[in-house]
Design a protein around this motif. Sequence first.
Motif, PDB file in Angstrom:
ATOM      1  N   GLY A 179     -13.370 -29.523  -8.264  1.00 56.06           N
ATOM      2  CA  GLY A 179     -13.600 -31.572  -8.760  1.00 56.06           C
ATOM      3  C   GLY A 179     -13.771 -31.415  -6.867  1.00 56.06           C
ATOM      4  N   SER A 180     -13.344 -32.589  -6.685  1.00 59.64           N
ATOM      5  CA  SER A 180     -13.294 -33.141  -4.916  1.00 59.64           C
ATOM      6  C   SER A 180     -12.255 -32.715  -4.235  1.00 59.64           C
ATOM      7  CB  SER A 180     -12.909 -35.064  -5.170  1.00 59.64           C
ATOM      8  OG  SER A 180     -11.435 -34.984  -5.949  1.00 59.64           O
ATOM      9  N   ALA A 181     -11.679 -31.890  -4.399  1.00 59.67           N
ATOM     10  CA  ALA A 181     -10.334 -30.852  -4.442  1.00 59.67           C
ATOM     11  C   ALA A 181     -11.378 -29.820  -3.099  1.00 59.67           C
ATOM     12  CB  ALA A 181      -9.724 -30.339  -5.043  1.00 59.67           C
ATOM     13  N   PRO A 205      -6.830 -37.871  -2.635  1.00 50.49           N
ATOM     14  CA  PRO A 205      -5.414 -39.462  -2.143  1.00 50.49           C
ATOM     15  C   PRO A 205      -5.067 -37.606  -0.884  1.00 50.49           C
ATOM     16  CG  PRO A 205      -5.714 -38.993  -4.424  1.00 50.49           C
ATOM     17  CD  PRO A 205      -6.601 -38.393  -4.467  1.00 50.49           C
ATOM     18  N   ARG A 206      -5.439 -36.668  -1.713  1.00 52.24           N
ATOM     19  CA  ARG A 206      -4.418 -35.073  -1.214  1.00 52.24           C
ATOM     20  C   ARG A 206      -5.169 -34.987   0.354  1.00 52.24           C
ATOM     21  NH1 ARG A 206      -2.096 -30.967  -5.030  1.00 52.24           N
ATOM     22  NH2 ARG A 206      -0.968 -30.148  -3.266  1.00 52.24           N
ATOM     23  N   MET A 207      -7.208 -34.231  -0.162  1.00 47.17           N
ATOM     24  CA  MET A 207      -7.925 -34.492   1.125  1.00 47.17           C
ATOM     25  C   MET A 207      -8.625 -36.038   2.051  1.00 47.17           C
ATOM     26  SD  MET A 207      -8.157 -31.180  -0.361  1.00 47.17           S
ATOM     27  CE  MET A 207      -9.208 -30.828  -0.085  1.00 47.17           C
ATOM     28  N   GLY A 249      -4.461 -31.515  -9.773  1.00 48.29           N
ATOM     29  CA  GLY A 249      -5.556 -33.448  -8.775  1.00 48.29           C
ATOM     30  C   GLY A 249      -6.663 -32.589  -8.734  1.00 48.29           C
ATOM     31  N   TYR A 250      -6.676 -31.607  -9.497  1.00 44.56           N
ATOM     32  CA  TYR A 250      -8.418 -30.331 -10.127  1.00 44.56           C
ATOM     33  C   TYR A 250      -9.008 -31.885 -10.485  1.00 44.56           C
ATOM     34  CZ  TYR A 250      -6.690 -27.112  -7.232  1.00 44.56           C
ATOM     35  OH  TYR A 250      -5.976 -25.962  -6.082  1.00 44.56           O
ATOM     36  N   LEU A 251     -10.162 -30.784 -10.983  1.00 38.77           N
ATOM     37  CA  LEU A 251     -11.564 -32.657 -11.473  1.00 38.77           C
ATOM     38  C   LEU A 251     -10.901 -32.983 -12.521  1.00 38.77           C
ATOM     39  CD1 LEU A 251     -14.009 -33.473 -11.563  1.00 38.77           C
ATOM     40  CD2 LEU A 251     -14.447 -31.605 -13.084  1.00 38.77           C
TER      41      LEU A 251
END
Length: 330
Positions: free
Chosen positions: A106-108, A127-129, A170-172
């Motif tokens: 996802g967004s990671a 939030p992490r990236m 925190g993956y999709l």
Amino acid sequence: MAKLLNPLKIKNLTLTNRLVMPPMATAKAENDGKVSQGVLEYYNEKSNGGYISLIIIEHSFIMQQGKASENQLSAADDSTVEGLRKLADTIHKNGSKAVMQLNHAGSAAKFEVTGKEVVGPSAVANPRMGNVPKQLSVEDIKDIINAFKEAARRTKEAGFDGVEIHSAHGYLLNQFFSPLTNKRTDEYGGQVQNRIKIHSEVIKAVREAVGEDFPILLRLGAADYMEGGSTAEDSKIAVVEFEKAGVDIIDISGGFNGYIVPGAKEQGYFAPLTEAVKSVINIPVILTGGIVDAEAAEVLLTEEKADLIGVGRAIYKDSNWAQNAIESLR
């Protein structure tokens, strides 16, 4: 007899003890994600002697857009099956069972790695990236569900003993579960039941691909440990639905905090989460998190915090850890 040494049967999967090696990325795959000699040697060493009853292979991407990092393993097309079969065979020869973990970042994900547009449940910053992905359309979501289904089919064809759906760290799928990244107003957003609609659809699709007897695991980032993030209460609602949808084992970890709990020092620091979800479901639960002693694993099982114990970093650092642990309890 020590509880860690007790066997466990789930569908057609019989585990010789309660020790699990959780998925840990090695970055040893070929550039295209195929199984390399380095991957085979690594898992051969870790599974040697069959002391670890279950080895869950590092997260493998289901489509190019969902690739998390360079040299990540792939289950994204049929050309990967031959190498994956060698991997499953290597682990089986040593006496351990093998489960494949499937993931979409996802967004990671990063454009530099995938060459594709970065996507997520909503167009809000990860939030992490810190990056803002493109919001997935319902059509896109259906394509991703189908990619999980096809990757699960390949997993079974390659001879693995089960498949794990990755919704942690925190993956999709975890991004859909977390209120931090899921701001959707359609059927995939809002209440917990809506935020896990994609999970239920993935589970159903995977079950169609693998049949009734093939175990499905789901790794859940059960709390974000961040203001406005997912909580243990959300997870209790979610796991009940996952069990109904056909998941056979729940594997608990963290959400956007990753596989750590801020400030935690005790062994088995996800125990409050596993205890919470165990209270509402009837399927086995895996507990990981800083466990480095066989005695600590034994206590966590005795206190019924979980049914299976995942030991990651200790086994990563010392390939003889499992043998020493099992023999110390005999």
